[in-house]
Design a protein around this motif. Structure first.
Motif, PDB file in Angstrom:
ATOM      1  N   LEU A 130       0.830  -1.207   0.000  1.00 15.47           N
ATOM      2  CA  LEU A 130       0.000   0.000   0.000  1.00 15.47           C
ATOM      3  C   LEU A 130       0.866   1.260   0.000  1.00 15.47           C
ATOM      4  N   LEU A 131       1.919   1.247   0.798  1.00 15.41           N
ATOM      5  CA  LEU A 131       2.817   2.400   0.854  1.00 15.41           C
ATOM      6  C   LEU A 131       3.538   2.605  -0.470  1.00 15.41           C
ATOM      7  N   ALA A 132       3.931   1.513  -1.110  1.00 21.07           N
ATOM      8  CA  ALA A 132       4.633   1.624  -2.385  1.00 21.07           C
ATOM      9  C   ALA A 132       3.738   2.198  -3.474  1.00 21.07           C
ATOM     10  N   VAL A 133       2.481   1.751  -3.519  1.00 23.32           N
ATOM     11  CA  VAL A 133       1.533   2.310  -4.492  1.00 23.32           C
ATOM     12  C   VAL A 133       1.327   3.796  -4.222  1.00 23.32           C
ATOM     13  N   TRP A 134       1.081   4.129  -2.973  1.00 22.93           N
ATOM     14  CA  TRP A 134       0.843   5.524  -2.584  1.00 22.93           C
ATOM     15  C   TRP A 134       2.042   6.398  -2.964  1.00 22.93           C
ATOM     16  N   GLY A 135       3.237   5.910  -2.660  1.00 20.54           N
ATOM     17  CA  GLY A 135       4.433   6.680  -2.974  1.00 20.54           C
ATOM     18  C   GLY A 135       4.654   6.859  -4.454  1.00 20.54           C
ATOM     19  N   GLY A 139       3.629  10.500  -4.645  1.00 25.10           N
ATOM     20  CA  GLY A 139       4.651  10.942  -3.700  1.00 25.10           C
ATOM     21  C   GLY A 139       4.091  11.127  -2.306  1.00 25.10           C
ATOM     22  N   PHE A 140       3.213  10.191  -1.894  1.00 25.89           N
ATOM     23  CA  PHE A 140       2.560  10.222  -0.582  1.00 25.89           C
ATOM     24  C   PHE A 140       1.715  11.494  -0.416  1.00 25.89           C
ATOM     25  N   GLY A 141       1.092  11.895  -1.525  1.00 19.16           N
ATOM     26  CA  GLY A 141       0.190  13.040  -1.489  1.00 19.16           C
ATOM     27  C   GLY A 141       0.861  14.377  -1.737  1.00 19.16           C
ATOM     28  N   ARG A 142       2.157  14.382  -2.005  1.00 17.35           N
ATOM     29  CA  ARG A 142       2.874  15.651  -2.193  1.00 17.35           C
ATOM     30  C   ARG A 142       2.921  16.101  -3.644  1.00 17.35           C
TER      31      ARG A 142
END
Length: 411
Positions: A130-135, A139-142
């Motif tokens: 999940l973190l890898a997809v988000w990143g 970029g984790f929402g950035r």
């Protein structure tokens, strides 16, 4: 409907003042399409005139978007590859890009430990994935996501190569606003029309967005837990197998043809091991994985790392139909979860080729009876293994990846 027509006429008149003649013609056709084609379809789906007018009354076609087909023209594969996911593997896995996702993921794994554990328990998808997809997605929402989603989606629905797909998406976007999930002003997207931190298309939002914090709204724009739960729900709904890995980097002996790649050439992982396929870290395949099917993946043919992947790898491809994307997510998830270890094998430099040239090569292979998966200019697994089969038949050493020599030989 009179208010809609009035608004569309005003926006059209303003737009035409500064446009060249050709663009004016496209803009006129676009406005006519909005009013006479898209609006009746939207109204039949329960979209109000107020919602339609607020979303599309002032929209102009975005003629600088890639992969557009001007009215009256025939769709052709673009000459140049715009999407990094289908470009050179070495560029996609540049260490700066991978380490940015993995470092950000490890940092957030600690901050969101409780939420990630709860989401994994509910959906079965590991937190590292999940973190890898988000990143990777935002970029984790950035990431800056600047475009008017309605302008992007309506332009593509009117004149993209896959306009029927985008027609569904713009109607779904209207439905999001109609249901009160989001305001028109909040509907910002990428150039491809994807929304929010998980970069969902509107149909994906309606099907998979998840309210994890219980505030009554699946907020993929500002809520981290809703974003992560929505990604997990998406993957679970596409068949994520709880308890299985995504895949393993392996060494493939020369005795095994690279043309055995693909999700339709699977066998038990234990049988791959009997043929000489070994994990690059020297460890055996886990017992529970060895008893189940695995699939050979060689995204750069013999010019890069090789993998035995599980069905979960192809679930990741449902998020983005690219071998490199799914591999990036799996690899980054491993580095987030188990430590920052790069691939054992390196990516050899590959030639920069025009997408149009690869499409021409694919058409030539198709004429010889090979299944390349369509002449789209993208070297997917069917194209890669077709190249390997053709090379073997022609007395060449199979590499299973396009280059200029192969393209010239097949002209």
């Amino acid at each position: 409907m009179r208010h809609l027509a009035h608004a569309l006429c005003i926006s059209l008149s303003a737009a035409l003042v500064s446009l060249p003649a050709a663009a004016q013609n496209v803009s006129q056709q676009f406005q006519s399409w909005l009013q006479n084609d898209l609006w009746p379809d939207a109204r039949a789906r329960g979209i109000s005139e107020a919602t339609f007018n607020a979303a599309l009354g002032k929209v102009k076609p975005m003629l600088d978007l890639p992969d557009l087909v001007m009215p009256g023209e025939t769709a052709k594969p673009p000459r140049i590859q715009h999407q990094a996911e289908f470009g050179a593997p070495a560029n996609y896995f540049a260490e700066k890009i991978v380490s940015g996702v993995t470092a950000g993921g490890r940092n957030r794994a600690g901050q969101l430990k409780s939420a990630l554990a709860s989401i994994e328990q509910r959906f079965g998808v590991p937190g590292g994935i999940l973190l890898a997809v988000w990143g990777r997605e935002s970029g984790f929402g950035r990431a800056n996501i600047p475009h008017n989603a309605f302008a992007v989606l309506s332009t593509k629905a009117f004149m993209a190569r896959r306009k029927e797909m985008f027609r569904k998406e713009v109607l779904a976007a209207l439905e999001m606003v109609q249901r009160g999930h989001v305001t028109v002003a909040e509907m910002k997207s990428s150039w491809a029309g994807a929304l929010g931190q998980p970069q969902f298309l509107p149909t994906s939002y309606l099907q998979h967005a998840y309210d994890a914090d219980g505030d009554g709204r699946a907020d993929i724009w500002t809520s981290q837990v809703d974003t992560l739960a929505s990604i997990a729900n998406y993957l679970a709904n596409h068949g994520w197998v709880k308890g299985r890995d995504w895949g393993f980097e392996v060494a493939v002996p020369d005795s095994i043809s690279c043309a055995l790649e693909g999700p339709d050439h699977g066998m038990r992982i234990a049988d791959w091991a009997k043929m000489g396929v070994k994990r690059t870290n020297g460890r055996p395949f886990p017992d529970h994985e060895a008893r189940q099917d695995g699939f050979l993946l060689m995204p750069a043919g013999r010019s890069g790392p090789a993998f035995i992947v599980t069905p979960n790898f192809y679930v990741l491809k449902a998020y983005n139909e690219s071998d490199l994307y799914a591999l990036f997510v799996g690899h980054s998830a491993d580095r987030i979860t188990y430590g920052d270890r790069a691939f054992a094998a390196s990516w050899s430099p590959t030639e920069r080729m025009l997408r149009a040239d690869i499409a021409a090569m694919q058409r030539s292979l198709e004429k010889q009876g090979y299944d390349v998966g369509g002449a789209d200019g993208l070297p997917g697994f069917r194209t890669r293994r077709s190249i390997g089969e053709w090379q073997a038949k022609d007395g060449r050493k199979p590499t299973c990846f396009p280059d200029t020599r192969i393209i010239n030989a097949l002209k």
